[in-house]
Design an enzyme around this catalytic site. Structure first.
Site, PDB file in Angstrom:
ATOM      1  CG  ASN A  12      -1.999  -0.952   1.279  1.00 10.53           C
ATOM      2  OD1 ASN A  12      -2.443  -1.411   0.234  1.00 10.53           O
ATOM      3  ND2 ASN A  12      -2.451  -1.293   2.468  1.00 10.53           N
ATOM      4  CB  ALA A  13       0.541   4.641  -1.155  1.00 14.65           C
ATOM      5  CB  ALA A  43       4.985  -3.674   1.593  1.00 19.51           C
ATOM      6  CB  THR A 219       1.212  -8.999  19.843  1.00 19.31           C
ATOM      7  OG1 THR A 219       0.045  -8.807  19.018  1.00 19.31           O
ATOM      8  CG2 THR A 219       2.330  -9.596  18.990  1.00 19.31           C
ATOM      9  CB  VAL A 220      -0.721  -8.735  25.206  1.00 15.90           C
ATOM     10  CG1 VAL A 220      -1.561  -9.981  25.020  1.00 15.90           C
ATOM     11  CG2 VAL A 220       0.657  -9.113  25.755  1.00 15.90           C
ATOM     12  CB  ALA A 222       2.517  -1.379  26.209  1.00 14.32           C
ATOM     13  CB  ALA A 223       1.511  -6.429  28.270  1.00 16.41           C
ATOM     14  N   GLY A 255       2.896  -3.900  14.820  1.00 20.45           N
ATOM     15  CA  GLY A 255       2.655  -5.341  14.741  1.00 20.45           C
ATOM     16  C   GLY A 255       3.367  -5.976  13.566  1.00 20.45           C
ATOM     17  CG  ASP A 256       2.429  -4.966   9.633  1.00 21.63           C
ATOM     18  OD1 ASP A 256       1.780  -5.988   9.905  1.00 21.63           O
ATOM     19  OD2 ASP A 256       1.944  -3.989   9.024  1.00 21.63           O
TER      20      ASP A 256
END
EC number: 2.7.1.15
Length: 318
Positions: A12-13, A43, A219-220, A222-223, A255-256
């Protein structure tokens, strides 16, 4: 020596808008700034992995409009192999990203060329996908494209089920690991027709393992993350991986960054828990700057930069 990681996913852009707060329905606000940056989950993850030393190729699509060069700029700079790129007529995928003063974002994605990455487009790259040690998938291309990539893979399949799309349960169970956040884990369990023992984070991870998923990284924020694996005796182990304490500027693409870093660490032979520890540090790095790909570290600057803002006892463990 690590093998090839092939990412099959979106490009994407990103139209990144910074503003004080997010508008309410029907409300007009003045923003602070706007930038057009490279993005897309596929990407982003390919750039993160490549910048952290993994030999990386991307199978994906961009259109023939003005956004195509911007969308590809980060991939080119990171040295990602783009022989699996296709160029259908039409527009490149675009994401409208709003980031408030606290670093929280809202995102609207217009698929564009990513919508053409169905079974036929993916199968046209069968040799590249079959050659990969790791095939990394997400939810921003059509379902049949994701399932085709999983079927073509001869190596390890990583599935970041984001956004959550309905897939053949066999594809979800084959993920090693399945990478999800808490909300995505709940939806994945629903799709597998499994009710976990409770609503705690560990219950969700164990529920996915009980449903037959090979391994799970949840994933959680900042924890940090939880890593779930099936043990040799048929049981399940869940390990908590804390995240470094940093000040978040923009959570877009964090997350990526985590998922790409996880793939990079696995490609060089780290076990899943150690790979998740590395990925948590990379995710913490990424939230300290604006945008997705522009915020990602390289091996040269990852550890020293991430140590800033970490408690001393945590830094000693890195």
């Amino acid at each position: 020596m690590s093998g090839l990681t092939v990412v099959v996913g979106s490009i994407n852009a990103d139209l990144l808008i910074r503003l004080d707060r997010h508008p309410n329905p029907g409300e007009t606000l003045l923003g602070d700034s706007m930038a057009v940056l490279p993005g897309g989950k596929g990407a982003n993850q390919a750039v993160a992995a490549a910048q952290l030393g993994a030999a990386t190729a991307l199978v994906g699509a961009v259109g023939n409009d003005a956004y195509a060069d911007i969308a590809l700029s980060g991939l080119r700079a990171a040295g990602v192999n783009l022989t699996g790129l296709v160029h259908p007529d039409g527009s490149t995928g675009v994401a409208l990203v709003e980031v408030d003063r606290h670093g929280e974002n809202t995102i609207v994605v217009i698929p564009g060329a990513n919508g053409t990455m169905g079974r036929a487009a993916v199968e046209s790259q069968r040799e590249l996908i079959a050659s990969a040690e790791i095939v990394l998938l997400q939810g921003e291309i059509p379902r049949d494209g994701i399932e085709a990539a999983a079927a073509l893979a001869t190596g390890r399949v990583m599935l970041n089920l984001a956004p959550v799309v309905e897939l053949d349960p066999a594809v979800v169970r084959a993920a090693d690991p399945l990478v999800v956040n808490e909300h995505e884990a709940e939806l994945a369990l629903s799709g597998l027709a499994v009710r976990p023992a409770g609503t705690a984070h560990e219950d969700l991870v164990r529920g996915l393992l009980d449903a037959g998923v090979r391994s799970v990284v949840m994933t959680v924020g900042a924890a940090g993350a939880l890593v779930g694996e099936t043990t040799d005796d048929g049981g399940a182990s869940v390990t908590v991986v804390p995240a470094p304490k940093v000040r978040a500027v923009d959570t877009t693409g964090a997350g990526d960054a985590f998922t790409g870093a996880l793939a990079a660490a696995l490609s060089r032979g780290e076990d899943l828990v150690e790979a998740a520890r590395f990925a948590a540090r990379v995710g913490a790095f990424a939230v300290q700057a604006a945008g997705a790909q522009p915020s990602y570290p390289t091996l040269a600057d990852e550890l020293p930069a991430i140590r800033q803002g970490i408690e001393p006892e945590e830094a000693e463990q890195l």
